[in-house]
Design an enzyme around this catalytic site. Structure first.
Site, short mmCIF file in Angstrom:
data_model
loop_
_atom_site.label_atom_id
_atom_site.label_comp_id
_atom_site.label_asym_id
_atom_site.label_seq_id
_atom_site.Cartn_x
_atom_site.Cartn_y
_atom_site.Cartn_z
N SER A 35 13.31 -16.76 44.30
CA SER A 35 14.23 -15.98 43.54
C SER A 35 13.83 -14.81 43.52
O SER A 35 14.83 -14.03 43.37
CB SER A 35 14.80 -16.99 42.30
OG SER A 35 13.81 -16.81 41.49
N ASP A 339 18.86 -12.25 33.02
CA ASP A 339 19.01 -14.31 32.70
C ASP A 339 17.85 -14.63 31.88
O ASP A 339 16.51 -13.74 31.51
CB ASP A 339 19.71 -14.52 33.66
CG ASP A 339 18.91 -15.45 35.03
OD1 ASP A 339 17.55 -14.58 34.64
OD2 ASP A 339 18.61 -15.39 36.19
N HIS A 342 14.79 -14.10 35.31
CA HIS A 342 14.87 -13.07 36.01
C HIS A 342 14.82 -11.48 35.49
O HIS A 342 15.99 -11.16 34.71
CB HIS A 342 15.35 -13.25 37.28
CG HIS A 342 15.77 -14.28 37.59
ND1 HIS A 342 16.43 -15.65 37.73
CD2 HIS A 342 14.74 -14.72 38.49
CE1 HIS A 342 16.51 -16.21 38.08
NE2 HIS A 342 15.10 -16.21 39.25
#
Length: 374
Positions: A35, A339, A342
């Site tokens: 991600s 978040d 990240h």
């Protein structure tokens, strides 16, 4: 530490004088990983829970729309692509497949393949295969693992050969950048099952990851890759989520040590591979070191909050992921983390410059810029 602060100050000065690149400096950029590098592949995986194609994600992205990036805006690979002279980051590979399938008037696999081949023309400058939730090990996550990502790249290479002869494709790939950003999810999975791992357990886990990493790099090399830009495992024990799980709110040091063990293994691996693989060049960017430096000296980069997430819920705004119903900060440029796991766009921009043309503390044995120009 004064050394880290001085390095960040010098890097900040570079951001002031940095100029946009003019014209692509390499033929293409191919991205693999999790991600931290996914620009939307997971949007095309209906069963994946690792998705970011909804608000508040993308609130600062051009147009203000979510793109599948786990960020309020652009991520590190976007800024690296800009530095390499590309007008935009390589698109998600699965969008090519989806567009080809949607444009086909027939369900025939042959027809879909033809459409993919036609669409491949727009992917001659690269593609992104990264998938949120994936890892180096095939057993990590439930999304597109690294093995599958490399299979997709092999498919794309075959499609490229329908437009160029094999020799031209070989030359193009040898000059292109192959970026890998992976390993964090492997560490997450291992630590989640082994909160107090002993030395033997950590050693066996590290050896398994590095051995598989070695196999992935060699496969890419055999497919034509020669220039490897690697981003190591971040200081994951200091992510807001893991802090929220600690009664003191501090970093989970055993998890950081696990990341460090993997990073030491990655460096040793590439040192050895350089002597084994003819014409192979590499650069390793230390996300671990950069995040550590920013946590110690946040004010240098204009950050005021390095523990809590900007978007989320619960303790430190990090016990829950970022969703349309989440609490979201308004001063996003002052947050290190977007978040629970990240970085913000501001952090990614800072990292992109540090990795492309920064100090040896953040990228070695050469910078990404030197790798591009090699």
């Amino acid at each position: 530490m004064a050394v880290k602060r001085d390095a960040l100050v010098r890097l900040l000065l570079l951001t002031v004088v940095a100029r946009g690149a003019s014209g692509a400096k390499v033929p293409a950029m191919f991205v693999f990983g999790d991600s931290t590098a996914d620009v939307g592949n997971n949007d095309y995986l209906p069963g994946s829970s690792a998705r970011a194609n909804f608000p508040h994600n993308g609130v600062d992205f051009p147009g203000g729309k979510p793109t599948g990036r786990f960020s309020n805006g652009l991520i590190g690979v976007d800024f690296l692509a800009f530095s390499m002279g590309f007008k935009k980051s390589p698109p998600p590979y699965l969008s090519l497949v989806a567009n080809a399938a949607n444009s086909s008037s027939s369900s025939s696999s042959i027809e879909v393949t033809r459409n993919v081949t036609k669409a491949a023309a727009s992917y001659m400058t690269g593609a992104n295969f990264a998938s949120g939730g994936s890892g180096v090990l095939d057993s990590t996550g439930t999304t597109i693992n690294m093995t599958k990502q490399i299979e997709y790249f092999s498919d794309l290479k075959d499609q490229m050969k329908t437009r160029l002869n094999a020799n031209r494709v070989s030359v193009l790939l040898s000059k292109s950048i192959f970026l890998i950003s992976a390993g964090g999810n492997d560490a997450f999975d291992f630590f989640s099952q082994n909160k107090s791992p002993d030395y033997t357990g950590v050693q066996q886990f590290t050896e398994a990851v590095i051995s598989t990493y070695d196999s992935h790099v060699k496969t890419l090399y055999n497919l034509g890759a020669r220039k490897f830009a690697v981003i190591d495992v971040p200081l994951i024990g200091c992510c807001p989520y893991w802090r929220s799980q600690n009664p003191t709110g501090e970093c989970i040091e055993p998890l950081n040590q696990l990341a460090k063990s993997l990073n030491d293994g990655i460096r040793d691996l590439f040192t050895n591979l350089r002597s084994e693989m003819q014409r192979m060049k590499y650069s390793i960017a230390s996300s671990y070191e950069l995040v550590s430096s920013l946590i110690e000296n946040p004010e240098v980069a204009g950050f005021e909050e390095v523990k809590s997430a900007c978007c989320g819920g619960g303790r430190l705004n990090a016990e829950e992921g970022c969703t349309p119903k989440s609490s979201c900060c308004s001063d996003r440029g002052k947050y290190l983390f977007w978040d629970l796991l990240h970085p913000t766009q501001a952090t990614s921009k800072f990292a992109g410059l540090a990795f492309y043309d920064g100090l040896a503390q953040f990228v070695s044995p050469i910078t990404f810029k030197q790798l591009v120009e090699a």
